[in-house]
Write a protein that holds these residues in place. Structure first.
Motif, short mmCIF file in Angstrom:
data_model
loop_
_atom_site.label_atom_id
_atom_site.label_comp_id
_atom_site.label_asym_id
_atom_site.label_seq_id
_atom_site.Cartn_x
_atom_site.Cartn_y
_atom_site.Cartn_z
N VAL A 133 0.82 -1.21 0.00
CA VAL A 133 0.00 0.00 0.00
C VAL A 133 0.86 1.26 0.00
N GLY A 259 -8.52 -5.14 8.54
CA GLY A 259 -7.55 -4.36 7.79
C GLY A 259 -8.04 -3.98 6.40
N MET A 261 -8.88 -2.21 3.10
CA MET A 261 -8.20 -1.09 2.48
C MET A 261 -8.95 -0.67 1.22
N SER A 285 -6.71 7.30 0.47
CA SER A 285 -6.68 5.92 0.94
C SER A 285 -7.22 5.83 2.35
N VAL A 287 -7.30 2.69 5.44
CA VAL A 287 -6.99 1.35 5.89
C VAL A 287 -7.60 1.17 7.28
N GLU A 385 -5.94 2.18 12.38
CA GLU A 385 -6.77 2.74 11.30
C GLU A 385 -6.09 4.00 10.78
N SER A 946 -5.45 -8.29 -2.35
CA SER A 946 -5.86 -7.00 -2.90
C SER A 946 -6.16 -7.11 -4.38
#
Length: 953
Positions: A133, A259, A261, A285, A287, A385, A946
């Motif tokens: 990420v 988690g 994302m 973004s 997360v 987070e 992902s």
């Protein structure tokens, strides 16, 4: 008449030696304009250099031949039949990875295979195929000598993950953006984990989609760039693309189902008329929390927080500090125990002991009951987070054929929500049993401070289940550069100004100030009147950097560079609200006290001279000398000499360098002073302090001010291209650092348990870097490529006595053995029609710890592991690409074991009760069972899946 004859003579002379104008452009194989190319009329001293756009113009004799030369490129000759002559220069050697690199020299840029220094070039595509990420985590799985990891404790430390090259810490790796210094983070990293006492730039905030490539110089570079480059330089080159704009949408989740994302990134560019370009990136973004708590051991928590030890509390038997009629004032623990042994036979002792034992039984029941419903102790460990917004722009504008303005700017906002350790209900029992009339109910909520059930319950005793302090960090990071380039008579001039800063503000909620402080009316200011939300303050850092760099290719043998840098730095510690620091302050994260807050500034001026000389097309020597003068600790002069020799038709390259370097202590290290909470093995959460070297306390303790670190770097390497598709490099390095700055262990003083920074000792780090690529192997209807790279540490240790007694086994392990002894990356890429398959295997070698509280006869070792990442890209159309990544395909998790140092250690490991006790000491009674409290060297989140969609405009 005489005038007429003179004019006629001149015209005739001009006719005999008539000249013509030749003009055109010089480009490389990729079609990019090449500035600074030397164009010489053969057999004369008549020469010019190509301008910023690769354009040139020269007047030559009829029938002349032009020679085009540039370091790292094949020299080419052309006749001048046509007035327009466009030239494409090819790089020497025919090796792979021969991108032109600008890092590591202040003279002319060179191709990667002709540099005198080990430089890794990582492309944007390389970064995205990792599936990571953030930028720092992508480098973790591409560069063996680069390490970074997220620590298990999440407060302010969650705003900066320490990274390093060659086990040297983030303070010794300089970060550049387009060759200009990136600002440091405002955070001083004080967590007892790798990177303790360090600070560095926040590279996680740089959006991957804005990066064209990354040049990583694995060699000391203080002479070229100044402080912080002892271990090397990471130069992030931004995109200049004006076509192929794209939008990327990415989502992912761990195999545990947390988690989550979600991210979206836009990168696009455009030309600015025919004068320049602009490229910009916008990245969002989010997360979510990924929680990996361990199971708490009830007996360990009972012993740390509840159990009454009669010896420990014997001093409370009498208010006059007597025990059995004996004054114990000033006695040691051993002396008190002796008195206590004699006191054991008394009736008074037996009565109190019975009461204590009954209270312990009650207390253990309370611990067991809570942990049955909350086996993880309410803790939330691992990944916090995080939400982030990132914007970056890069561009230039040609003012003329020879002058150009360039610019780049970035802004990052990041918000991190995390948790401190959960405060279980039995943490806050009254610690003086002999003053408590209800001691038989020890551990029962009826003896807790009554206000807790009102703060963290509904007012009833049964509703109080403890509390979980939260930590919120708001980060703003920015940097911007405005520069001017010009080429005049072959001289390249680059003048720029760079500004950058990082600010962090903190919020603590769901907590309290438990201090027993009363006002003039005898009313307690805190405890039952405490707020439960606090603003502990924060910190900020900013710098302004001015650079002037001048270079010229004097001939096809000599290139020179000269330049200067002036930099001013400002560090600010912002005071927290009074309730956050008064008394004990906010439980979990106390605020910045007024006397520890302030604003500090310094400036420095540096200058360098760089000379590169090609004795032949095979043999090059490059030398640099730099002088730097700081306003707060004085001056330093450093130098570097490097060389490269090619032979066997350029298929083998020998290279090496020797240099001196320095690192100025950061303002953070000089001025930070704070009280902080931390886990102390066997004692639970304790408060301790950090005092700075310019404080009154430091003067009383005789702590000297900080001096800069000084280094000596030696690198020797070989590169080979034995086959057309195969190339490899091997580089040995040896780094000695004198006056190494460390944040020492805490020491008991008249100011309590405190730590401080000092120039403690000298260290040596040596090892080997290996990089190999074998590309484009025909396999079926596709093409296969391999890459193997590795780092092996030979030596990483202290080589001189320490300055004081505050450097123990834990700190020694954190600095020298907590990173893998070796790390290897084996990757393969198979491209077939529209599918691109990538597999990457990262081997993390053994890492050794000596955690706080661990018996000196033991050590812990993290077991070597291989983490496998899989990536599949599918080009659905010319514009749409789907990417599927599985990071940590086989769900490999950190694993550690106790190891004995000697026979005594073997005996401990043969005793299950002692093993359990040691386990509890270093894992906070199991809360950090997978990582221990000191951290780890790869993610404990396990498998991460992902999916991303990339659409080109």
């Amino acid at each position: 008449m005489k005038t007429f004859i003179l004019i006629l003579f001149i015209l005739n002379f001009s006719f005999l030696f008539a000249q013509k104008e030749i003009s055109g452009f010089v480009i490389d194989n990729a079609g990019s304009a090449m500035s600074g190319v030397n164009i010489t009329e053969k057999g004369t001293n008549n020469s010019v250099s190509s301008d910023i756009n690769g354009a040139y113009q020269i007047n030559v004799k009829e029938g002349a031949t032009l020679i085009f030369s540039y370091f790292g490129y094949s020299k080419q000759e052309y006749d001048t039949t046509d007035p327009i002559l466009n030239v494409v220069l090819s790089q020497d050697g025919g090796q792979n990875l021969n991108e032109v690199v600008v890092t590591g020299t202040r003279a002319a840029p060179r191709s990667n295979t002709t540099t005198t220094l080990p430089i890794d070039v990582v492309s944007f595509e390389d970064l995205t195929t990792t599936g990571q990420v953030t930028f720092d985590k992508a480098l973790q799985y591409k560069i063996p000598s680069f390490n970074t990891v997220q620590t298990p404790v999440n407060d302010a430390t969650s705003l900066l993950d320490p990274y390093e090259i060659r086990n040297m810490g983030p303070s010794r790796t300089l970060i550049l953006i387009n060759g200009k210094r990136k600002n440091l983070s405002a955070l001083l990293y004080v967590q007892t984990a790798p990177g303790q006492g360090e600070t560095g730039a926040d590279i996680s905030g740089i959006p991957i989609d804005a990066i064209e490539r990354v040049e990583i110089l694995r060699d000391g570079a203080s002479p070229q760039y100044g402080s912080d480059a002892i271990a090397g330089v990471i130069n992030i080159i931004l995109k200049k693309r004006t076509e192929d704009g794209s939008v990327r949408i990415k989502t992912g989740i761990t195999s545990k189902g947390d988690g989550e994302m979600l991210g979206i990134s836009l990168n696009n560019g455009t030309t600015v008329g025919d004068k320049g370009f602009v490229n910009y990136t916008l990245d969002f973004s989010k997360v979510s929390l990924a929680n990996r708590p361990g199971k708490v051991d009830a007996e360990g928590d009972f012993n740390d927080f509840v159990k009454i030890n009669p010896v420990v509390y014997s001093s409370y038997v009498n208010t006059d500090n007597t025990l059995g009629g004996t004054d114990i004032t000033g006695m040691t623990a051993v002396q008190i125990n002796t008195v206590f042994e004699a006191y054991k036979g008394s009736t008074d002792y037996n009565a109190k002991l019975a009461t204590i034992n009954q209270g312990n039984i009650t207390g253990r029941n309370v611990v067991d009951t809570f942990l049955r419903g909350n086996p993880e102790g309410g803790n939330s460990n691992s990944s916090p987070e995080t939400a982030a917004v990132k914007f970056l722009v890069n561009g230039d504008f040609n003012l003329s054929h020879e002058t150009q303005l360039y610019y780049n700017a970035a802004y990052v906002y990041k918000k991190v929500n995390s948790f401190a350790n959960y405060r279980t209900p039995y943490w806050r029992s009254i610690k003086n049993p002999f003053e408590n009339s209800s001691i038989q109910n020890w551990g029962n909520s009826s003896v807790y401070p009554t206000y807790l059930k009102d703060f963290f319950g509904d007012g009833t005793v049964a509703s109080y289940k403890g509390y979980h302090p939260t930590f919120t960090g708001d980060l703003n990071d920015y940097n911007a550069t405005l520069g001017y380039k010009a080429i005049k008579n072959g001289w390249n001039v680059d003048a720029s100004i760079t500004v950058g800063g990082n600010s962090q503000t903190y919020t603590v909620e769901n907590s309290q100030n438990k201090s027993d402080i009363k006002d003039s009316n005898g009313v307690n200011i805190y405890q039952e009147n405490s707020p439960i939300s606090f603003k502990p303050g924060g910190a900020s850092f900013k710098h302004i950097v001015g650079n002037l760099d001048i270079s010229k290719v004097l001939s096809d043998k000599i290139s020179v560079g000269v330049g200067s840098e002036v930099r001013t730095e400002t560090f600010i510690i912002t005071e927290g609200d009074k309730a956050s620091w008064d008394g004990e302050g906010a439980d979990s994260f106390s605020g910045n006290r007024p006397e520890n807050s302030g604003k500090w500034n310094r400036y420095n001026l540096g200058g360098y001279f760089d000379l590169a000389y090609d004795f032949s097309k095979d043999f090059l020597v490059n030398g640099t000398v730099r002088y730097e003068d700081y306003s707060d600790f004085g001056a330093a002069t450093v130098w570097k000499l490097s060389s490269r020799f090619k032979f066997y038709n350029d298929k083998i390259i020998l290279r090496g360098s020797v240099s001196t370097g320095f690192r100025a202590p950061t303002l953070h290290q000089i001025y930070s002073q704070k009280s902080q909470y931390s886990f102390v093995a066997g004692q639970g959460i304790q408060i301790s302090g950090l005092i700075n070297n310019v404080s009154a306390q430091a003067r009383i303790l005789g702590i000297p001010k900080l001096d800069p670190e000084k280094s000596t770097n030696i690198t020797v390497g070989i590169g080979a291209n034995p086959l057309k598709k195969l190339n490899f490099t091997i580089d040995y390095y040896n780094i000695k650092v004198a006056n190494r700055i460390i944040l020492g262990d805490k020491v008991a003083t008249q100011f309590g348990s405190v730590a401080w920074f000092e120039n403690s000792f000298d260290s040596r780090t040596s090892g080997l870097d290996f990089v190999m690529n074998y590309n484009t192997i025909a396999l079926g209807i596709g093409a296969l490529g391999f890459n193997l790279s590795g780092n092996v540490t030979f030596e990483n240790k202290r080589i001189s006595p320490v300055a004081s007694n505050n450097f123990g086994a834990t700190l020694n392990a954190l600095m020298f053995t907590s990173r893998p002894e070796t790390k290897w990356i084996l990757g393969a890429n198979y491209r077939i029609k529209k599918i691109d398959l990538t597999i990457n295997n990262t081997y993390f070698g053994k890492a050794t710890f000596k955690q706080q509280g661990l018996d000196s006869n033991l050590r812990t070792e993290f077991t070597p592991k291989i983490v496998t990442d899989l990536g599949i890209d599918f080009a659905a159309t010319d514009k749409l690409t789907l990417a599927f990544n599985v990071n940590n395909l086989f769900n490999v998790l950190p694993e550690w074991k106790f190891k004995a140092e000697n026979a005594v250690g073997v005996a401990i490991l043969n005793d299950p009760s002692q093993v359990k006790s040691q386990f509890n000491l270093i894992t906070f009674n199991g809360r950090y069972s997978q990582t221990t409290y000191q951290g780890f060297h790869f993610s404990q989140l396990g498998t991460l899946i992902s999916l991303s969609l990339n659409y080109k405009f």
